[in-house]
Scaffold this motif. Structure first.
Motif, PDB file in Angstrom:
ATOM      1  N   TRP A  32       0.892  -1.201  -0.030  1.00 12.62           N
ATOM      2  CA  TRP A  32       0.066  -0.169  -0.042  1.00 12.62           C
ATOM      3  C   TRP A  32       0.824   1.455  -0.033  1.00 12.62           C
ATOM      4  CZ3 TRP A  32      -5.626   0.082   1.546  1.00 12.62           C
ATOM      5  CH2 TRP A  32      -6.245  -1.051   1.583  1.00 12.62           C
ATOM      6  N   ILE A  33       0.391   2.298  -0.728  1.00 16.24           N
ATOM      7  CA  ILE A  33       1.102   3.752  -0.504  1.00 16.24           C
ATOM      8  C   ILE A  33       0.225   4.560   0.091  1.00 16.24           C
ATOM      9  CG2 ILE A  33       2.610   2.976  -2.484  1.00 16.24           C
ATOM     10  CD1 ILE A  33       0.544   4.820  -3.956  1.00 16.24           C
ATOM     11  N   THR A  34       0.651   5.773   0.695  1.00 14.23           N
ATOM     12  CA  THR A  34      -0.046   6.729   0.969  1.00 14.23           C
ATOM     13  C   THR A  34       0.023   8.022   0.126  1.00 14.23           C
ATOM     14  OG1 THR A  34       0.065   6.143   3.561  1.00 14.23           O
ATOM     15  CG2 THR A  34      -0.400   8.413   3.059  1.00 14.23           C
ATOM     16  N   ALA A  35      -0.842   8.671  -0.277  1.00 16.89           N
ATOM     17  CA  ALA A  35      -1.107   9.580  -1.166  1.00 16.89           C
ATOM     18  C   ALA A  35      -2.108  10.720  -0.769  1.00 16.89           C
ATOM     19  CB  ALA A  35      -1.337   8.859  -2.362  1.00 16.89           C
ATOM     20  N   VAL A  36      -1.576  12.079  -1.293  1.00 22.14           N
ATOM     21  CA  VAL A  36      -2.167  13.326  -1.124  1.00 22.14           C
ATOM     22  C   VAL A  36      -2.917  13.603  -2.435  1.00 22.14           C
ATOM     23  CG1 VAL A  36      -2.358  15.655  -0.475  1.00 22.14           C
ATOM     24  CG2 VAL A  36      -0.662  14.029   0.838  1.00 22.14           C
ATOM     25  N   LEU A  37      -4.190  13.483  -2.343  1.00 18.70           N
ATOM     26  CA  LEU A  37      -4.970  13.782  -3.550  1.00 18.70           C
ATOM     27  C   LEU A  37      -5.585  15.146  -3.581  1.00 18.70           C
ATOM     28  CD1 LEU A  37      -6.454  12.618  -6.217  1.00 18.70           C
ATOM     29  CD2 LEU A  37      -8.138  11.803  -4.704  1.00 18.70           C
ATOM     30  N   ALA A  38      -5.698  15.924  -4.476  1.00 16.05           N
ATOM     31  CA  ALA A  38      -6.163  17.154  -4.827  1.00 16.05           C
ATOM     32  C   ALA A  38      -7.478  17.088  -5.122  1.00 16.05           C
ATOM     33  CB  ALA A  38      -5.461  18.127  -5.583  1.00 16.05           C
ATOM     34  N   VAL A  39      -8.614  17.478  -4.759  1.00 17.45           N
ATOM     35  CA  VAL A  39      -9.897  17.190  -4.878  1.00 17.45           C
ATOM     36  C   VAL A  39     -10.956  18.505  -4.943  1.00 17.45           C
ATOM     37  CG1 VAL A  39     -10.014  15.077  -4.150  1.00 17.45           C
ATOM     38  CG2 VAL A  39     -10.902  16.598  -2.569  1.00 17.45           C
ATOM     39  N   GLU A  40     -11.913  18.510  -5.642  1.00 20.21           N
ATOM     40  CA  GLU A  40     -12.858  19.953  -5.630  1.00 20.21           C
ATOM     41  C   GLU A  40     -13.477  19.936  -4.467  1.00 20.21           C
ATOM     42  OE1 GLU A  40     -16.582  21.162  -8.481  1.00 20.21           O
ATOM     43  OE2 GLU A  40     -15.302  19.566  -9.061  1.00 20.21           O
ATOM     44  N   GLY A  41     -13.734  18.942  -3.683  1.00 22.70           N
ATOM     45  CA  GLY A  41     -14.535  19.218  -2.563  1.00 22.70           C
ATOM     46  C   GLY A  41     -14.978  17.782  -1.801  1.00 22.70           C
ATOM     47  N   PRO A  42     -15.156  17.954  -0.430  1.00 23.08           N
ATOM     48  CA  PRO A  42     -15.495  16.209   0.000  1.00 23.08           C
ATOM     49  C   PRO A  42     -16.589  15.888  -0.516  1.00 23.08           C
ATOM     50  CG  PRO A  42     -15.347  18.218   1.742  1.00 23.08           C
ATOM     51  CD  PRO A  42     -15.505  18.931   0.382  1.00 23.08           C
ATOM     52  N   GLU A  43     -17.639  16.310  -1.212  1.00 23.27           N
ATOM     53  CA  GLU A  43     -18.770  15.601  -1.705  1.00 23.27           C
ATOM     54  C   GLU A  43     -18.304  14.963  -2.913  1.00 23.27           C
ATOM     55  OE1 GLU A  43     -22.415  14.121  -2.089  1.00 23.27           O
ATOM     56  OE2 GLU A  43     -21.769  15.261  -0.480  1.00 23.27           O
ATOM     57  N   VAL A  44     -17.605  15.697  -3.748  1.00 21.56           N
ATOM     58  CA  VAL A  44     -16.956  15.159  -4.919  1.00 21.56           C
ATOM     59  C   VAL A  44     -16.069  14.026  -4.933  1.00 21.56           C
ATOM     60  CG1 VAL A  44     -15.748  15.567  -7.177  1.00 21.56           C
ATOM     61  CG2 VAL A  44     -17.448  17.338  -6.349  1.00 21.56           C
ATOM     62  N   ALA A  45     -15.192  14.314  -3.777  1.00 18.09           N
ATOM     63  CA  ALA A  45     -14.217  13.269  -3.491  1.00 18.09           C
ATOM     64  C   ALA A  45     -15.013  11.835  -2.968  1.00 18.09           C
ATOM     65  CB  ALA A  45     -13.090  13.572  -2.342  1.00 18.09           C
ATOM     66  N   TYR A  46     -16.116  12.080  -2.244  1.00 22.90           N
ATOM     67  CA  TYR A  46     -16.801  10.937  -1.849  1.00 22.90           C
ATOM     68  C   TYR A  46     -17.346  10.127  -2.923  1.00 22.90           C
ATOM     69  CZ  TYR A  46     -20.593   7.880   0.498  1.00 22.90           C
ATOM     70  OH  TYR A  46     -21.018   6.958   0.660  1.00 22.90           O
ATOM     71  N   GLU A  47     -18.213  10.766  -3.881  1.00 27.17           N
ATOM     72  CA  GLU A  47     -18.522  10.083  -5.130  1.00 27.17           C
ATOM     73  C   GLU A  47     -17.487   9.365  -5.806  1.00 27.17           C
ATOM     74  OE1 GLU A  47     -20.808  13.050  -7.203  1.00 27.17           O
ATOM     75  OE2 GLU A  47     -22.277  13.064  -5.572  1.00 27.17           O
ATOM     76  N   GLN A  48     -16.309  10.117  -6.008  1.00 24.14           N
ATOM     77  CA  GLN A  48     -15.130   9.520  -6.914  1.00 24.14           C
ATOM     78  C   GLN A  48     -14.502   8.413  -6.246  1.00 24.14           C
ATOM     79  OE1 GLN A  48     -12.797  13.185  -7.460  1.00 24.14           O
ATOM     80  NE2 GLN A  48     -13.800  13.609  -9.503  1.00 24.14           N
ATOM     81  N   LEU A  49     -14.170   8.532  -5.011  1.00 19.51           N
ATOM     82  CA  LEU A  49     -13.268   7.306  -4.398  1.00 19.51           C
ATOM     83  C   LEU A  49     -14.245   6.289  -4.074  1.00 19.51           C
ATOM     84  CD1 LEU A  49     -11.009   9.694  -2.105  1.00 19.51           C
ATOM     85  CD2 LEU A  49     -10.588   8.868  -4.218  1.00 19.51           C
ATOM     86  N   LEU A  50     -15.538   6.484  -3.737  1.00 22.10           N
ATOM     87  CA  LEU A  50     -16.251   5.284  -3.687  1.00 22.10           C
ATOM     88  C   LEU A  50     -16.364   4.369  -4.625  1.00 22.10           C
ATOM     89  CD1 LEU A  50     -18.460   5.034  -1.198  1.00 22.10           C
ATOM     90  CD2 LEU A  50     -20.200   5.426  -3.061  1.00 22.10           C
ATOM     91  N   ALA A  51     -15.973   4.618  -5.889  1.00 20.93           N
ATOM     92  CA  ALA A  51     -15.624   3.654  -6.844  1.00 20.93           C
ATOM     93  C   ALA A  51     -14.555   2.751  -6.594  1.00 20.93           C
ATOM     94  CB  ALA A  51     -15.376   4.375  -8.441  1.00 20.93           C
ATOM     95  N   LEU A  52     -13.599   3.230  -5.875  1.00 20.25           N
ATOM     96  CA  LEU A  52     -12.442   2.089  -5.690  1.00 20.25           C
ATOM     97  C   LEU A  52     -12.815   1.237  -4.537  1.00 20.25           C
ATOM     98  CD1 LEU A  52      -9.558   4.782  -5.635  1.00 20.25           C
ATOM     99  CD2 LEU A  52     -10.169   3.311  -7.295  1.00 20.25           C
ATOM    100  N   GLY A  53     -13.885   1.377  -3.719  1.00 24.50           N
ATOM    101  CA  GLY A  53     -14.134   0.168  -3.014  1.00 24.50           C
ATOM    102  C   GLY A  53     -13.036   0.025  -2.046  1.00 24.50           C
ATOM    103  N   PRO A  54     -12.724  -1.520  -1.675  1.00 28.37           N
ATOM    104  CA  PRO A  54     -11.943  -1.748  -0.708  1.00 28.37           C
ATOM    105  C   PRO A  54     -10.386  -1.525  -1.159  1.00 28.37           C
ATOM    106  CG  PRO A  54     -12.429  -3.659  -1.890  1.00 28.37           C
ATOM    107  CD  PRO A  54     -13.420  -2.389  -2.296  1.00 28.37           C
ATOM    108  N   GLU A  55     -10.016  -0.889  -2.252  1.00 25.78           N
ATOM    109  CA  GLU A  55      -8.748  -0.698  -2.844  1.00 25.78           C
ATOM    110  C   GLU A  55      -8.125   0.751  -2.385  1.00 25.78           C
ATOM    111  OE1 GLU A  55      -7.514  -2.984  -4.443  1.00 25.78           O
ATOM    112  OE2 GLU A  55      -9.424  -4.211  -4.805  1.00 25.78           O
ATOM    113  N   ALA A  56      -8.869   1.389  -1.553  1.00 24.52           N
ATOM    114  CA  ALA A  56      -8.553   2.644  -1.084  1.00 24.52           C
ATOM    115  C   ALA A  56      -9.099   2.845   0.414  1.00 24.52           C
ATOM    116  CB  ALA A  56      -9.068   4.004  -1.704  1.00 24.52           C
ATOM    117  N   GLU A  57      -8.344   3.568   1.288  1.00 24.74           N
ATOM    118  CA  GLU A  57      -8.764   3.921   2.525  1.00 24.74           C
ATOM    119  C   GLU A  57      -8.510   5.266   2.846  1.00 24.74           C
ATOM    120  OE1 GLU A  57      -7.512   3.113   7.355  1.00 24.74           O
ATOM    121  OE2 GLU A  57      -6.389   2.084   5.731  1.00 24.74           O
TER     122      GLU A  57
END
Length: 328
Positions: free
Chosen positions: A278-303
């Motif tokens: 696993w790697i730890t990354a810092v991601l630039a996002v438009e906002g919490p709502e957009v980040a939630y909708e986008q990262l939800l698609a990764l499922g268990p591949e992201a924490e």
């Protein structure tokens, strides 16, 4: 006395017949947007003028040029030559009011082709098509777009009223350099002295094309300006940051579910993988709502680690998912 409109129609009729072996009266009438009776009168006028148009009688009859006749009226005008470079975007041509010019240009090119190449335009059109607007978006052209297109083509200054994002209307004196169609939305790129800016075409409430022409800056590059502008605009939207852990699969998929550039930068800037990969990354996002909708698609591949509010939301979603799939 023949009117300019009829003279243009007669030329177009000859070019149509020159580009095909034969055409029926109904086909010509449809192409020229006139009646079949008008087509018959035009054919008679051409015959009297010495153009060898022959009419085949009968149910399968039509009109054709005799003896391989070819007109020399195939020289492209400047506007026709310029618009040919846009001929792969038919919807854009219609919205800018250039469909008729493009049609005339294509006919002239078809008429100038050797007989063995006469099917090339149709073959290309049936194999490649560009559909510029995005999905699920209304394809409505801004009503003032044709006036803006005229000013762009003719290098004429614009006096315009523009509705800003906050709803306030302002007046602008503009030098219109170009039009850009991005995901179904038109933008006018213009110089509002001294800077170049982009304006959404559908926010113009009034446009007056002046008589005065402006001198273009020869160093201005529209594609390069738009590429830089689009990248800068995309970066300006990414105001928040999310810290997350990614599996190798999550790292691979991140650029595909978020802003592609931001996703690649996050993965490239991450530290070394841990013992599990696993790697730890810092991601630039438009906002919490957009980040939630986008990262939800990764499922268990992201924490998600930070911010705490977003991590709590993912934890709740995971708990609800576990409860749902744990039933029965």
């Amino acid at each position: 006395m023949m009117t300019p409109m009829r003279a243009a129609r007669l030329i177009q009729l000859v070019l149509l017949l020159q580009s095909r072996a034969s055409m029926t009266g109904a086909e010509l009438a449809r192409q020229l947007e006139v009646s079949e009776r008008t087509v018959a009168r035009d054919v008679l006028a051409l015959s009297e003028a010495g153009v060898p148009v022959y009419a085949d009688r009968g149910r399968t009859g039509g009109y054709r040029l005799v003896g391989g006749y070819r007109t020399r009226l195939t020289g492209l005008g400047r506007s026709e030559a310029e618009v040919l470079f846009l001929s792969g975007v038919p919807s854009a041509l219609r919205e800018m009011g250039l469909a008729d010019v493009a049609s005339a240009a294509r006919l002239k090119v078809s008429a100038a082709l050797l007989p063995e190449l006469s099917d090339a335009p149709a073959a290309a059109a049936q194999r490649f098509h560009l559909d510029a607007p995005g999905w699920w978006q209304p394809a409505e052209a801004p009503p003032l777009l044709p006036a803006m297109a005229d000013a762009v083509w003719d290098d004429r200054r614009l006096t315009a009223r523009y509705r800003r994002r906050d709803g306030e209307e302002v007046e602008r004196e503009l030098e219109p350099y170009g039009l850009v169609l991005k995901a179904g939305v038109w933008y006018l790129v213009a110089r509002a002295d001294p800077a170049f800016r982009s304006y959404r075409a559908d926010r113009f409430t009034a446009v007056t094309v002046g008589e005065e022409r402006f001198v273009r800056d020869g160093t201005f590059d529209l594609p390069a300006f738009w590429e830089e502008h689009a990248a800068r605009f995309a970066r300006s939207l990414l105001r928040d940051r999310v810290v997350l852990r990614l599996t190798p699969e999550g790292a691979r998929r991140l650029p595909h579910v978020t802003d592609a550039r931001a996703g690649r930068e996050a993965v490239d800037g991450a530290g070394a993988p841990d013992a599990r990969g696993w790697i730890t990354a810092v991601l630039a996002v438009e906002g919490p709502e957009v980040a939630y909708e986008q990262l939800l698609a990764l499922g268990p591949e992201a924490e998600v680690l930070e911010p705490p509010e977003l991590r709590a939301r993912f934890a709740e979603a995971a708990a609800r998912g576990a409860a749902l799939y744990g039933e029965g």
